[in-house]
Design a protein around this motif. Structure first.
Motif, PDB file in Angstrom:
ATOM      1  N   HIS A  62       0.838  -1.204   0.000  1.00 43.45           N
ATOM      2  CA  HIS A  62       0.000   0.000   0.000  1.00 43.45           C
ATOM      3  C   HIS A  62       0.871   1.252   0.000  1.00 43.45           C
ATOM      4  CE1 HIS A  62      -2.301   3.225   2.169  1.00 43.45           C
ATOM      5  NE2 HIS A  62      -3.196   2.899   1.236  1.00 43.45           N
ATOM      6  N   ALA A  63       1.913   1.243   0.819  1.00 39.61           N
ATOM      7  CA  ALA A  63       2.825   2.391   0.906  1.00 39.61           C
ATOM      8  C   ALA A  63       3.525   2.634  -0.425  1.00 39.61           C
ATOM      9  CB  ALA A  63       3.860   2.149   2.006  1.00 39.61           C
ATOM     10  N   LEU A  64       4.042   1.576  -1.033  1.00 39.16           N
ATOM     11  CA  LEU A  64       4.740   1.713  -2.315  1.00 39.16           C
ATOM     12  C   LEU A  64       3.805   2.266  -3.396  1.00 39.16           C
ATOM     13  CD1 LEU A  64       6.826  -1.596  -2.352  1.00 39.16           C
ATOM     14  CD2 LEU A  64       7.752   0.726  -2.233  1.00 39.16           C
ATOM     15  N   SER A  65       2.573   1.763  -3.422  1.00 39.86           N
ATOM     16  CA  SER A  65       1.623   2.211  -4.452  1.00 39.86           C
ATOM     17  C   SER A  65       1.205   3.665  -4.232  1.00 39.86           C
ATOM     18  CB  SER A  65       0.388   1.301  -4.487  1.00 39.86           C
ATOM     19  OG  SER A  65      -0.323   1.374  -3.266  1.00 39.86           O
ATOM     20  N   VAL A  66       1.014   4.065  -2.959  1.00 46.75           N
ATOM     21  CA  VAL A  66       0.620   5.445  -2.649  1.00 46.75           C
ATOM     22  C   VAL A  66       1.738   6.416  -3.038  1.00 46.75           C
ATOM     23  CG1 VAL A  66       0.199   7.077  -0.752  1.00 46.75           C
ATOM     24  CG2 VAL A  66      -1.042   4.905  -0.838  1.00 46.75           C
ATOM     25  N   ILE A  67       2.967   6.081  -2.666  1.00 48.63           N
ATOM     26  CA  ILE A  67       4.113   6.950  -2.982  1.00 48.63           C
ATOM     27  C   ILE A  67       4.300   7.060  -4.495  1.00 48.63           C
ATOM     28  CG2 ILE A  67       6.621   7.251  -2.749  1.00 48.63           C
ATOM     29  CD1 ILE A  67       6.340   5.737  -0.026  1.00 48.63           C
ATOM     30  N   TYR A  68       4.194   5.932  -5.182  1.00 46.91           N
ATOM     31  CA  TYR A  68       4.351   5.939  -6.649  1.00 46.91           C
ATOM     32  C   TYR A  68       3.245   6.748  -7.317  1.00 46.91           C
ATOM     33  CZ  TYR A  68       4.531   4.335 -11.470  1.00 46.91           C
ATOM     34  OH  TYR A  68       4.576   4.301 -12.833  1.00 46.91           O
ATOM     35  N   ARG A  69       2.007   6.572  -6.832  1.00 51.13           N
ATOM     36  CA  ARG A  69       0.860   7.273  -7.412  1.00 51.13           C
ATOM     37  C   ARG A  69       0.970   8.783  -7.217  1.00 51.13           C
ATOM     38  NH1 ARG A  69      -2.627   4.035  -5.313  1.00 51.13           N
ATOM     39  NH2 ARG A  69      -3.353   5.369  -3.623  1.00 51.13           N
ATOM     40  N   GLN A  70       1.469   9.184  -6.052  1.00 49.54           N
ATOM     41  CA  GLN A  70       1.542  10.616  -5.730  1.00 49.54           C
ATOM     42  C   GLN A  70       2.783  11.307  -6.296  1.00 49.54           C
ATOM     43  OE1 GLN A  70       1.218  10.787  -1.461  1.00 49.54           O
ATOM     44  NE2 GLN A  70      -1.007  10.535  -1.463  1.00 49.54           N
ATOM     45  N   GLY A  85       5.421   9.481  -8.329  1.00 46.25           N
ATOM     46  CA  GLY A  85       6.107   8.810  -9.422  1.00 46.25           C
ATOM     47  C   GLY A  85       7.303   7.976  -8.971  1.00 46.25           C
ATOM     48  N   ILE A  86       8.043   7.463  -9.930  1.00 42.59           N
ATOM     49  CA  ILE A  86       9.177   6.587  -9.646  1.00 42.59           C
ATOM     50  C   ILE A  86      10.272   7.318  -8.862  1.00 42.59           C
ATOM     51  CG2 ILE A  86      10.448   7.063 -11.802  1.00 42.59           C
ATOM     52  CD1 ILE A  86      10.003   3.557 -10.277  1.00 42.59           C
ATOM     53  N   VAL A  87      10.430   8.624  -9.104  1.00 39.67           N
ATOM     54  CA  VAL A  87      11.450   9.406  -8.397  1.00 39.67           C
ATOM     55  C   VAL A  87      11.134   9.474  -6.902  1.00 39.67           C
ATOM     56  CG1 VAL A  87      12.533  11.685  -8.182  1.00 39.67           C
ATOM     57  CG2 VAL A  87      11.979  10.779 -10.447  1.00 39.67           C
ATOM     58  N   GLY A  88       9.833   9.519  -6.574  1.00 36.98           N
ATOM     59  CA  GLY A  88       9.419   9.592  -5.177  1.00 36.98           C
ATOM     60  C   GLY A  88       9.838   8.381  -4.366  1.00 36.98           C
ATOM     61  N   LEU A  89       9.968   7.233  -5.036  1.00 35.87           N
ATOM     62  CA  LEU A  89      10.374   6.015  -4.339  1.00 35.87           C
ATOM     63  C   LEU A  89      11.837   6.055  -3.904  1.00 35.87           C
ATOM     64  CD1 LEU A  89       8.552   3.383  -6.577  1.00 35.87           C
ATOM     65  CD2 LEU A  89       7.974   3.976  -4.219  1.00 35.87           C
ATOM     66  N   TRP A  90      12.611   6.924  -4.578  1.00 36.46           N
ATOM     67  CA  TRP A  90      14.027   7.039  -4.221  1.00 36.46           C
ATOM     68  C   TRP A  90      14.304   8.307  -3.405  1.00 36.46           C
ATOM     69  CZ3 TRP A  90      13.112   3.319  -7.745  1.00 36.46           C
ATOM     70  CH2 TRP A  90      13.953   2.201  -7.713  1.00 36.46           C
ATOM     71  N   ARG A  91      13.218   8.920  -2.863  1.00 37.40           N
ATOM     72  CA  ARG A  91      13.402  10.092  -2.011  1.00 37.40           C
ATOM     73  C   ARG A  91      14.174   9.684  -0.746  1.00 37.40           C
ATOM     74  NH1 ARG A  91      10.153  11.766   2.030  1.00 37.40           N
ATOM     75  NH2 ARG A  91       8.393  10.519   1.327  1.00 37.40           N
ATOM     76  N   GLY A  92      15.180  10.453  -0.396  1.00 39.74           N
ATOM     77  CA  GLY A  92      15.979  10.143   0.788  1.00 39.74           C
ATOM     78  C   GLY A  92      17.221   9.330   0.483  1.00 39.74           C
ATOM     79  N   SER A  93      17.373   8.915  -0.766  1.00 42.44           N
ATOM     80  CA  SER A  93      18.542   8.095  -1.114  1.00 42.44           C
ATOM     81  C   SER A  93      19.843   8.884  -1.002  1.00 42.44           C
ATOM     82  CB  SER A  93      18.404   7.510  -2.529  1.00 42.44           C
ATOM     83  OG  SER A  93      18.267   8.535  -3.485  1.00 42.44           O
ATOM     84  N   SER A  94      19.739  10.231  -1.011  1.00 42.95           N
ATOM     85  CA  SER A  94      20.940  11.057  -0.849  1.00 42.95           C
ATOM     86  C   SER A  94      21.569  10.828   0.522  1.00 42.95           C
ATOM     87  CB  SER A  94      20.598  12.549  -1.001  1.00 42.95           C
ATOM     88  OG  SER A  94      19.692  12.974   0.004  1.00 42.95           O
ATOM     89  N   LEU A 148       4.651  18.234  -4.697  1.00 41.56           N
ATOM     90  CA  LEU A 148       5.684  17.942  -5.707  1.00 41.56           C
ATOM     91  C   LEU A 148       6.682  16.896  -5.225  1.00 41.56           C
ATOM     92  CD1 LEU A 148       6.460  21.597  -6.895  1.00 41.56           C
ATOM     93  CD2 LEU A 148       5.115  19.855  -8.116  1.00 41.56           C
ATOM     94  N   GLY A 149       6.503  16.447  -3.984  1.00 44.18           N
ATOM     95  CA  GLY A 149       7.402  15.435  -3.430  1.00 44.18           C
ATOM     96  C   GLY A 149       8.648  15.999  -2.791  1.00 44.18           C
ATOM     97  N   LYS A 150       8.684  17.329  -2.616  1.00 38.56           N
ATOM     98  CA  LYS A 150       9.854  17.965  -1.996  1.00 38.56           C
ATOM     99  C   LYS A 150       9.696  18.000  -0.485  1.00 38.56           C
ATOM    100  CE  LYS A 150      11.218  20.887  -5.899  1.00 38.56           C
ATOM    101  NZ  LYS A 150      11.478  22.277  -6.365  1.00 38.56           N
ATOM    102  N   GLY A 151      10.774  17.726   0.234  1.00 43.40           N
ATOM    103  CA  GLY A 151      10.730  17.718   1.684  1.00 43.40           C
ATOM    104  C   GLY A 151      10.385  19.075   2.273  1.00 43.40           C
ATOM    105  N   GLN A 152       9.563  19.082   3.317  1.00 44.79           N
ATOM    106  CA  GLN A 152       9.140  20.330   3.941  1.00 44.79           C
ATOM    107  C   GLN A 152      10.058  20.751   5.092  1.00 44.79           C
ATOM    108  OE1 GLN A 152       4.993  19.927   4.988  1.00 44.79           O
ATOM    109  NE2 GLN A 152       4.329  19.727   2.864  1.00 44.79           N
ATOM    110  N   LEU A 153      10.923  19.853   5.546  1.00 43.71           N
ATOM    111  CA  LEU A 153      11.835  20.171   6.646  1.00 43.71           C
ATOM    112  C   LEU A 153      13.275  20.328   6.168  1.00 43.71           C
ATOM    113  CD1 LEU A 153      10.547  17.743   9.446  1.00 43.71           C
ATOM    114  CD2 LEU A 153      10.037  20.175   9.189  1.00 43.71           C
ATOM    115  N   TYR A 154      13.677  19.474   5.229  1.00 49.23           N
ATOM    116  CA  TYR A 154      15.076  19.465   4.781  1.00 49.23           C
ATOM    117  C   TYR A 154      15.149  19.416   3.253  1.00 49.23           C
ATOM    118  CZ  TYR A 154      15.084  17.429   9.515  1.00 49.23           C
ATOM    119  OH  TYR A 154      14.853  17.181  10.840  1.00 49.23           O
ATOM    120  N   LYS A 155      16.177  20.077   2.724  1.00 55.64           N
ATOM    121  CA  LYS A 155      16.400  20.065   1.275  1.00 55.64           C
ATOM    122  C   LYS A 155      17.197  18.838   0.839  1.00 55.64           C
ATOM    123  CE  LYS A 155      16.506  25.126   1.104  1.00 55.64           C
ATOM    124  NZ  LYS A 155      17.387  26.309   0.951  1.00 55.64           N
TER     125      LYS A 155
END
Length: 298
Positions: free
Chosen positions: A150-158, A160-169, A240-247
């Motif tokens: 459910h989490a993977l599908s929600v993140i992907y739907r909202q 996209g594929i880039v959202g799944l790699w958010r935080g990889s930095s 847009l999938g951008k973090g609200q606390l950290y860049k």
């Protein structure tokens, strides 16, 4: 086969250490970007956190995120330890027949980067699920996922594929530093214990002792990166999938240091050791023993 054995070893360790991962995640998110004394302390220490989570969320609350944790350990550590095993068997980490500290550190870091990038989406979901709790003891941003898929599908739907790699930095420096520290000290410690002839050369105690030495180094080196990683993965995001606390990684590191001091980067250190220590010892021990067993059978 190296990849499969590595993944199985990591999953075996994960079954025992996942409750400690839940505790560690909660403690790292507690008092996020707040100075000491300005927030409610739900978790005073590792043992109090265990008691509180068990009492409020129930015993199953201590195994939150177990499914993505097992997937993450199998794929990330399967790739990481499997890659390192191939590098090791090629003879690269040795210089004049002895383990080279520099080469093992580089090999561990490279193996860690590959594993971190591949496992990042699962780690993202794992962090979200493990931070979810009853409102009375909630810390950090609360996502409302109903499970891994459910989490993977929600993140992907909202997002996209880039959202799944958010935080990889944050995942790349976290795992590369931890992997370099873990694998270099494990190889060197194994050689040291063997040279001292404390145990017979093929004894399982050699791998266990080396894992215990390695675990201390890993926790000290990895905890600041682990705190940053947990916070980046768990922060709320805009449409847009951008973090609200950290860049990004550097921004999170500097903000945490500024607001909470050095202690903020070592939040949950006790929980980190209780989790990373046994996990390092068990995964490296299982990994070493499974490889020896496979070589005998083959």
């Amino acid at each position: 086969m190296d990849f499969v054995l590595s993944g199985v070893a990591a999953c075996g360790a994960c079954l025992f250490t996942n409750p400690l991962e839940v505790v560690k995640t909660r403690m790292q998110l507690q008092g996020e970007l707040k100075s000491r004394g300005s927030y409610s302390v739900h978790y005073r220490n590792v043992f109090h956190a265990f008691y509180t989570i068990g009492k409020v969320d129930g015993l199953l609350g201590l195994q939150k995120g177990l499914v993505p944790a097992l997937y993450y350990q199998f794929f990330m550590n399967g790739v990481r330890l499997g890659s390192y095993a191939i590098i090791e068997s090629s003879g690269y980490i040795h210089t004049n027949g002895r383990v080279s500290g520099l080469k093992t550190t580089l090999a561990g870091a490279v193996a860690g980067v590959v594993g971190a990038v591949m496992g990042s989406p699962i780690y993202l979901v794992k962090t979200h699920l493990q931070s979810q709790s009853t409102s009375s003891i909630a810390v950090g941003h609360q996502y409302q996922h109903q499970g891994m898929m459910h989490a993977l599908s929600v993140i992907y739907r909202q997002h996209g594929i880039v959202g799944l790699w958010r935080g990889s930095s944050a995942a790349v420096p976290r795992v590369s530093v931890g992997s370099a520290a873990q694998l270099s000290t494990f190889s060197s410690s194994k050689e040291l214990v063997t040279d001292l002839q404390v145990f017979p050369e093929d004894s399982w105690m050699v791998a266990l002792s080396a894992g215990m030495i390695s675990s201390v180094v890993v926790v000290l080196a990895m905890t600041p990166f682990d705190v940053v990683s947990t916070r980046l993965y768990n922060q709320p995001v805009d449409h847009l999938g951008k973090g609200q606390l950290y860049k990004g990684f550097t921004d999170c590191f500097s903000k945490t240091l500024k607001k909470e001091g050095l202690a903020g980067l070592y939040k949950g250190l006790g929980a980190s050791y209780f989790r990373l220590g046994p996990h390092t010892i068990l995964s490296l021990f299982f990994w070493d023993e499974l490889r020896k067993l496979y070589r005998k059978v083959r």
